[in-house]
Scaffold this active site. Sequence first.
Site, PDB file in Angstrom:
ATOM      1  N   ARG A  89      41.765  38.588  40.965  1.00  0.00           N
ATOM      2  CA  ARG A  89      42.830  39.550  41.240  1.00  0.00           C
ATOM      3  C   ARG A  89      44.176  39.011  40.783  1.00  0.00           C
ATOM      4  O   ARG A  89      45.172  39.713  40.881  1.00  0.00           O
ATOM      5  CB  ARG A  89      42.943  39.781  42.755  1.00  0.00           C
ATOM      6  CG  ARG A  89      41.885  40.690  43.312  1.00  0.00           C
ATOM      7  CD  ARG A  89      42.416  42.035  43.679  1.00  0.00           C
ATOM      8  NE  ARG A  89      42.395  42.467  45.059  1.00  0.00           N
ATOM      9  CZ  ARG A  89      41.362  42.841  45.790  1.00  0.00           C
ATOM     10  NH1 ARG A  89      40.153  42.697  45.358  1.00  0.00           N
ATOM     11  NH2 ARG A  89      41.522  43.338  46.976  1.00  0.00           N
ATOM     12  N   ARG A 128      40.387  58.054  53.000  1.00  0.00           N
ATOM     13  CA  ARG A 128      39.037  57.490  52.969  1.00  0.00           C
ATOM     14  C   ARG A 128      38.543  57.095  54.367  1.00  0.00           C
ATOM     15  O   ARG A 128      39.253  56.445  55.131  1.00  0.00           O
ATOM     16  CB  ARG A 128      39.034  56.259  52.053  1.00  0.00           C
ATOM     17  CG  ARG A 128      37.672  55.611  51.903  1.00  0.00           C
ATOM     18  CD  ARG A 128      37.610  54.717  50.694  1.00  0.00           C
ATOM     19  NE  ARG A 128      38.285  53.435  50.905  1.00  0.00           N
ATOM     20  CZ  ARG A 128      38.140  52.396  50.082  1.00  0.00           C
ATOM     21  NH1 ARG A 128      37.397  52.501  48.993  1.00  0.00           N
ATOM     22  NH2 ARG A 128      38.791  51.275  50.317  1.00  0.00           N
ATOM     23  N   ARG A 172      49.673  47.711  49.949  1.00  0.00           N
ATOM     24  CA  ARG A 172      48.572  47.122  49.174  1.00  0.00           C
ATOM     25  C   ARG A 172      48.783  47.338  47.681  1.00  0.00           C
ATOM     26  O   ARG A 172      48.606  46.433  46.879  1.00  0.00           O
ATOM     27  CB  ARG A 172      47.254  47.804  49.538  1.00  0.00           C
ATOM     28  CG  ARG A 172      46.437  47.085  50.541  1.00  0.00           C
ATOM     29  CD  ARG A 172      45.367  48.032  51.004  1.00  0.00           C
ATOM     30  NE  ARG A 172      44.081  47.746  50.391  1.00  0.00           N
ATOM     31  CZ  ARG A 172      43.055  48.586  50.442  1.00  0.00           C
ATOM     32  NH1 ARG A 172      43.168  49.745  51.012  1.00  0.00           N
ATOM     33  NH2 ARG A 172      41.921  48.252  49.895  1.00  0.00           N
TER      34      ARG A 172
HETATM   35  P1  AMP Z   1      38.761  44.728  48.969  1.00  0.00           P
HETATM   36  O1  AMP Z   1      37.591  45.093  49.811  1.00  0.00           O
HETATM   37  O2  AMP Z   1      38.376  44.247  47.612  1.00  0.00           O
HETATM   38  O3  AMP Z   1      39.831  45.783  48.943  1.00  0.00           O
HETATM   39  O4  AMP Z   1      39.434  43.448  49.681  1.00  0.00           O
HETATM   40  C1  AMP Z   1      39.950  43.526  50.986  1.00  0.00           C
HETATM   41  C2  AMP Z   1      40.969  42.425  51.202  1.00  0.00           C
HETATM   42  O5  AMP Z   1      40.345  41.117  51.005  1.00  0.00           O
HETATM   43  C3  AMP Z   1      42.137  42.429  50.230  1.00  0.00           C
HETATM   44  O6  AMP Z   1      43.152  43.323  50.630  1.00  0.00           O
HETATM   45  C4  AMP Z   1      42.589  40.973  50.296  1.00  0.00           C
HETATM   46  O7  AMP Z   1      43.293  40.705  51.484  1.00  0.00           O
HETATM   47  C5  AMP Z   1      41.255  40.228  50.372  1.00  0.00           C
HETATM   48  N1  AMP Z   1      40.740  39.873  49.016  1.00  0.00           N
HETATM   49  C6  AMP Z   1      39.594  40.319  48.434  1.00  0.00           C
HETATM   50  N2  AMP Z   1      39.448  39.793  47.204  1.00  0.00           N
HETATM   51  C7  AMP Z   1      40.521  39.004  46.987  1.00  0.00           C
HETATM   52  C8  AMP Z   1      40.968  38.209  45.878  1.00  0.00           C
HETATM   53  N3  AMP Z   1      40.256  38.114  44.741  1.00  0.00           N
HETATM   54  N4  AMP Z   1      42.136  37.541  46.022  1.00  0.00           N
HETATM   55  C9  AMP Z   1      42.860  37.620  47.136  1.00  0.00           C
HETATM   56  N5  AMP Z   1      42.525  38.371  48.184  1.00  0.00           N
HETATM   57  C10 AMP Z   1      41.350  39.055  48.144  1.00  0.00           C
END
Ligand code: AMP
Length: 223
Positions: A89, A128, A172
């Site tokens: 990310r 959602r 976000r």
């Molecule tokens: P997601 O389900 O991919 O939206 O991830 C949920 C949360 O997990 C994000 O808002 C971040 O807080 C954390 N997260 C997931 N992947 C990453 C990543 N590659 N780098 C940093 N934070 C992450």
Amino acid sequence: MNVYVMIGAPGAGKGTQAQILSKRLGFVHVASGDLFREAAASGTPLGREASRYMERGALVPDDLVIAMIEERLSRPDADAGVVLDGFPRTRAQAEALDAALAARGSKVTSALYVGVNERELVRRLAGRWLCRAAGHPYHEISAPPRLPGVCDIDGSELYQRDDDKPETVRARLEQQLPPMFDVIDHYRSRGVLAAVDGELPIDDVADALLRVVTAPAHNGAPG
Ligand code: AMP
């Protein structure tokens, strides 16, 4: 090792597409957000640390994310190939992934960007809802359940992820879009970036992705 990186903003549908693509290719789907939510639910030190960031819609620090992904890639089921979803990310994460793969004599096969404009992202995310039992997704406007608050498939209660609540959605996006564009640049400069239109219906996006990864000109396409 085949490594596909799925890139997309929160709400772009990259998780859905990563699931479909990994099934079609017979690869493991590795979603960093799911790994963090599992770690948080089981109360591990990593999970407790990560949830402090997740709760406010912030990115978890790179060193925690990278350690977690490296551990996941070292498990035997990842040998055939992986579809990474939600990682990398940031540019630093992309560079760390390159280094970890180079150490195994491998590299990113292709980075697949699922593009959706920002207004559409906000609309999708703020409406959602997911079911408690299996995470089946609904949308207030475009895909409502038959009975409000109840999953059509398994009857479990629907809930909104803390970080999908409208007040957190904009935070976000503001925090996550600039680093995402850095990651896109990183893969473009390495010649492995492909983009598909994420505003098409789910099946059309999935077909476009499959065409990209199986195109003869595509580096390292399976088979
Ligand atoms: P997601 O389900 O991919 O939206 O991830 C949920 C949360 O997990 C994000 O808002 C971040 O807080 C954390 N997260 C997931 N992947 C990453 C990543 N590659 N780098 C940093 N934070 C992450």
